[in-house]
Design a protein around this motif. Structure first.
Motif, PDB file in Angstrom:
ATOM      1  N   SER A  88     -41.193   5.554   7.432  1.00 52.27           N
ATOM      2  CA  SER A  88     -41.483   5.199   8.822  1.00 52.27           C
ATOM      3  C   SER A  88     -41.572   3.694   9.053  1.00 52.27           C
ATOM      4  CB  SER A  88     -42.797   5.857   9.250  1.00 52.27           C
ATOM      5  OG  SER A  88     -43.853   5.417   8.420  1.00 52.27           O
ATOM      6  N   ASP A  89     -41.333   2.899   8.010  1.00 48.97           N
ATOM      7  CA  ASP A  89     -41.388   1.445   8.143  1.00 48.97           C
ATOM      8  C   ASP A  89     -39.981   0.862   8.131  1.00 48.97           C
ATOM      9  OD1 ASP A  89     -44.355   1.292   7.849  1.00 48.97           O
ATOM     10  OD2 ASP A  89     -43.870   2.134   5.885  1.00 48.97           O
ATOM     11  N   CYS A  90     -39.805  -0.302   8.771  1.00 47.16           N
ATOM     12  CA  CYS A  90     -38.497  -0.938   8.853  1.00 47.16           C
ATOM     13  C   CYS A  90     -38.518  -2.273   8.125  1.00 47.16           C
ATOM     14  CB  CYS A  90     -38.118  -1.149  10.321  1.00 47.16           C
ATOM     15  SG  CYS A  90     -36.486  -1.881  10.550  1.00 47.16           S
ATOM     16  N   CYS A  91     -37.680  -2.391   7.089  1.00 49.76           N
ATOM     17  CA  CYS A  91     -37.538  -3.643   6.334  1.00 49.76           C
ATOM     18  C   CYS A  91     -36.061  -3.962   6.187  1.00 49.76           C
ATOM     19  CB  CYS A  91     -38.154  -3.506   4.939  1.00 49.76           C
ATOM     20  SG  CYS A  91     -39.929  -3.313   4.923  1.00 49.76           S
ATOM     21  N   ASN A  92     -35.677  -5.161   6.550  1.00 51.87           N
ATOM     22  CA  ASN A  92     -34.281  -5.607   6.455  1.00 51.87           C
ATOM     23  C   ASN A  92     -33.321  -4.603   7.085  1.00 51.87           C
ATOM     24  OD1 ASN A  92     -34.936  -7.978   5.172  1.00 51.87           O
ATOM     25  ND2 ASN A  92     -34.824  -7.078   3.145  1.00 51.87           N
ATOM     26  N   ASN A  93     -33.693  -4.120   8.245  1.00 48.27           N
ATOM     27  CA  ASN A  93     -32.861  -3.209   9.028  1.00 48.27           C
ATOM     28  C   ASN A  93     -32.657  -1.849   8.353  1.00 48.27           C
ATOM     29  OD1 ASN A  93     -31.564  -2.656  11.406  1.00 48.27           O
ATOM     30  ND2 ASN A  93     -29.588  -3.392  10.712  1.00 48.27           N
ATOM     31  N   LYS A  94     -33.578  -1.453   7.453  1.00 49.53           N
ATOM     32  CA  LYS A  94     -33.518  -0.152   6.795  1.00 49.53           C
ATOM     33  C   LYS A  94     -34.877   0.518   6.885  1.00 49.53           C
ATOM     34  CE  LYS A  94     -30.090  -1.468   3.371  1.00 49.53           C
ATOM     35  NZ  LYS A  94     -29.801  -1.684   1.956  1.00 49.53           N
ATOM     36  N   CYS A  95     -34.862   1.831   7.066  1.00 51.84           N
ATOM     37  CA  CYS A  95     -36.101   2.595   7.069  1.00 51.84           C
ATOM     38  C   CYS A  95     -36.558   2.779   5.624  1.00 51.84           C
ATOM     39  CB  CYS A  95     -35.887   3.953   7.729  1.00 51.84           C
ATOM     40  SG  CYS A  95     -35.427   3.840   9.475  1.00 51.84           S
ATOM     41  N   VAL A  96     -37.810   2.440   5.349  1.00 53.58           N
ATOM     42  CA  VAL A  96     -38.368   2.547   4.000  1.00 53.58           C
ATOM     43  C   VAL A  96     -39.790   3.101   4.069  1.00 53.58           C
ATOM     44  CG1 VAL A  96     -37.007   0.635   3.056  1.00 53.58           C
ATOM     45  CG2 VAL A  96     -39.256   0.178   4.008  1.00 53.58           C
ATOM     46  N   ASN A  97     -40.289   3.547   2.918  1.00 55.12           N
ATOM     47  CA  ASN A  97     -41.676   3.970   2.789  1.00 55.12           C
ATOM     48  C   ASN A  97     -42.389   2.902   1.968  1.00 55.12           C
ATOM     49  OD1 ASN A  97     -44.126   5.159   2.234  1.00 55.12           O
ATOM     50  ND2 ASN A  97     -43.270   7.165   1.791  1.00 55.12           N
ATOM     51  N   CYS A 154     -46.904   2.819  -6.205  1.00 53.60           N
ATOM     52  CA  CYS A 154     -47.758   3.969  -5.905  1.00 53.60           C
ATOM     53  C   CYS A 154     -48.813   3.533  -4.889  1.00 53.60           C
ATOM     54  CB  CYS A 154     -48.449   4.473  -7.158  1.00 53.60           C
ATOM     55  SG  CYS A 154     -47.340   5.108  -8.426  1.00 53.60           S
ATOM     56  N   GLU A 155     -48.884   4.224  -3.787  1.00 51.44           N
ATOM     57  CA  GLU A 155     -49.854   3.935  -2.725  1.00 51.44           C
ATOM     58  C   GLU A 155     -49.758   2.488  -2.249  1.00 51.44           C
ATOM     59  OE1 GLU A 155     -53.678   5.114  -4.211  1.00 51.44           O
ATOM     60  OE2 GLU A 155     -53.067   7.211  -4.416  1.00 51.44           O
ATOM     61  N   GLY A 156     -48.556   1.923  -2.266  1.00 50.23           N
ATOM     62  CA  GLY A 156     -48.339   0.566  -1.776  1.00 50.23           C
ATOM     63  C   GLY A 156     -48.724  -0.525  -2.756  1.00 50.23           C
ATOM     64  N   LYS A 157     -48.956  -0.165  -4.034  1.00 46.86           N
ATOM     65  CA  LYS A 157     -49.300  -1.147  -5.054  1.00 46.86           C
ATOM     66  C   LYS A 157     -48.389  -0.970  -6.254  1.00 46.86           C
ATOM     67  CE  LYS A 157     -54.124  -1.235  -3.701  1.00 46.86           C
ATOM     68  NZ  LYS A 157     -55.493  -0.909  -4.079  1.00 46.86           N
ATOM     69  N   CYS A 158     -47.993  -2.071  -6.866  1.00 52.33           N
ATOM     70  CA  CYS A 158     -47.182  -2.019  -8.080  1.00 52.33           C
ATOM     71  C   CYS A 158     -48.093  -1.724  -9.268  1.00 52.33           C
ATOM     72  CB  CYS A 158     -46.457  -3.351  -8.290  1.00 52.33           C
ATOM     73  SG  CYS A 158     -45.236  -3.718  -7.012  1.00 52.33           S
ATOM     74  N   VAL A 159     -47.787  -0.664  -9.990  1.00 55.47           N
ATOM     75  CA  VAL A 159     -48.611  -0.255 -11.135  1.00 55.47           C
ATOM     76  C   VAL A 159     -47.722   0.013 -12.345  1.00 55.47           C
ATOM     77  CG1 VAL A 159     -50.427   0.747  -9.682  1.00 55.47           C
ATOM     78  CG2 VAL A 159     -48.571   2.190 -10.494  1.00 55.47           C
ATOM     79  N   ASN A 160     -48.327  -0.078 -13.516  1.00 54.68           N
ATOM     80  CA  ASN A 160     -47.636   0.239 -14.758  1.00 54.68           C
ATOM     81  C   ASN A 160     -47.970   1.690 -15.105  1.00 54.68           C
ATOM     82  OD1 ASN A 160     -46.662   0.547 -17.346  1.00 54.68           O
ATOM     83  ND2 ASN A 160     -47.390  -1.442 -18.045  1.00 54.68           N
ATOM     84  N   PRO A 161     -47.009   2.613 -14.984  1.00 52.95           N
ATOM     85  CA  PRO A 161     -47.306   4.032 -15.216  1.00 52.95           C
ATOM     86  C   PRO A 161     -47.582   4.360 -16.679  1.00 52.95           C
ATOM     87  CG  PRO A 161     -44.965   3.734 -14.893  1.00 52.95           C
ATOM     88  CD  PRO A 161     -45.615   2.400 -14.630  1.00 52.95           C
ATOM     89  N   ARG A 162     -47.351   3.420 -17.565  1.00 48.26           N
ATOM     90  CA  ARG A 162     -47.622   3.664 -18.986  1.00 48.26           C
ATOM     91  C   ARG A 162     -49.086   3.448 -19.336  1.00 48.26           C
ATOM     92  NH1 ARG A 162     -42.926   1.492 -22.730  1.00 48.26           N
ATOM     93  NH2 ARG A 162     -44.532   2.194 -24.158  1.00 48.26           N
ATOM     94  N   THR A 163     -49.817   2.699 -18.482  1.00 50.36           N
ATOM     95  CA  THR A 163     -51.212   2.396 -18.796  1.00 50.36           C
ATOM     96  C   THR A 163     -52.184   2.631 -17.640  1.00 50.36           C
ATOM     97  OG1 THR A 163     -50.866   0.086 -18.166  1.00 50.36           O
ATOM     98  CG2 THR A 163     -50.571   0.646 -20.499  1.00 50.36           C
ATOM     99  N   ASN A 164     -51.700   2.902 -16.441  1.00 48.72           N
ATOM    100  CA  ASN A 164     -52.577   3.029 -15.281  1.00 48.72           C
ATOM    101  C   ASN A 164     -53.285   4.377 -15.282  1.00 48.72           C
ATOM    102  OD1 ASN A 164     -53.256   3.678 -12.333  1.00 48.72           O
ATOM    103  ND2 ASN A 164     -52.725   1.514 -12.240  1.00 48.72           N
ATOM    104  N   HIS A 165     -54.619   4.356 -15.229  1.00 53.50           N
ATOM    105  CA  HIS A 165     -55.449   5.564 -15.301  1.00 53.50           C
ATOM    106  C   HIS A 165     -55.243   6.488 -14.093  1.00 53.50           C
ATOM    107  CE1 HIS A 165     -58.894   7.867 -16.734  1.00 53.50           C
ATOM    108  NE2 HIS A 165     -59.373   7.852 -15.500  1.00 53.50           N
ATOM    109  N   LYS A 166     -54.984   5.917 -12.902  1.00 52.87           N
ATOM    110  CA  LYS A 166     -54.805   6.728 -11.687  1.00 52.87           C
ATOM    111  C   LYS A 166     -53.372   7.215 -11.498  1.00 52.87           C
ATOM    112  CE  LYS A 166     -58.458   4.532  -8.986  1.00 52.87           C
ATOM    113  NZ  LYS A 166     -58.756   3.766  -7.758  1.00 52.87           N
TER     114      LYS A 166
END
Length: 123
Positions: free
Chosen positions: A57-66, A88-100
């Motif tokens: 629902s967001d627009c960035c550089n003339n493209k719809c993005v989440n 994830c949830e609008g934050k850059c995370v490392n999926p190899r070590t992130n607890h959430k």
């Protein structure tokens, strides 16, 4: 031979006519294979991103993005996640070590376990 040439010219004329009528910008929304293909400009018409089936629902550089999941526009337009991280949830995370977000977005480890190599309680 003349008949074949006439049929070829007729097919070319039909193709040109169809492409000219279907390429008019900023007016058409078509559905193909269950996904919406938007040909309108979201910079000019931001509500186009709210159509059911849109990527986001967001627009960035003339493209719809989440902004909550897009690794190139994470949390805000133009914020790119670095190598090995996901959005994830609008934050850059490392999926190899992130607890959430262990291994993928939303995969939360128990309080007694830790996230190692993208797996909860590895060992």
């Amino acid at each position: 031979m003349k008949a074949l040439l006439l049929v070829a010219m007729l097919m070319a004329l039909v193709a040109i006519t169809l492409s000219a009528t279907s390429s008019e910008p900023n007016r058409f929304v078509s559905q193909k294979y269950g996904r919406i293909m938007v040909t309108s400009s979201c910079d000019k018409y931001p509500k186009i991103c709210h159509i059911k089936g849109s990527v986001g629902s967001d627009c960035c550089n003339n493209k719809c993005v989440n902004l909550r999941t897009d690794g190139i526009n994470c949390g805000k337009c133009g914020k790119k996640c670095s190598y090995g991280k996901i959005c994830c949830e609008g934050k850059c995370v490392n999926p190899r070590t992130n607890h959430k977000h262990c291994g993928k977005c939303g995969n939360k480890c128990n309080t007694a376990s830790s996230c190692i190599y993208g797996m909860c309680s590895y060992a």
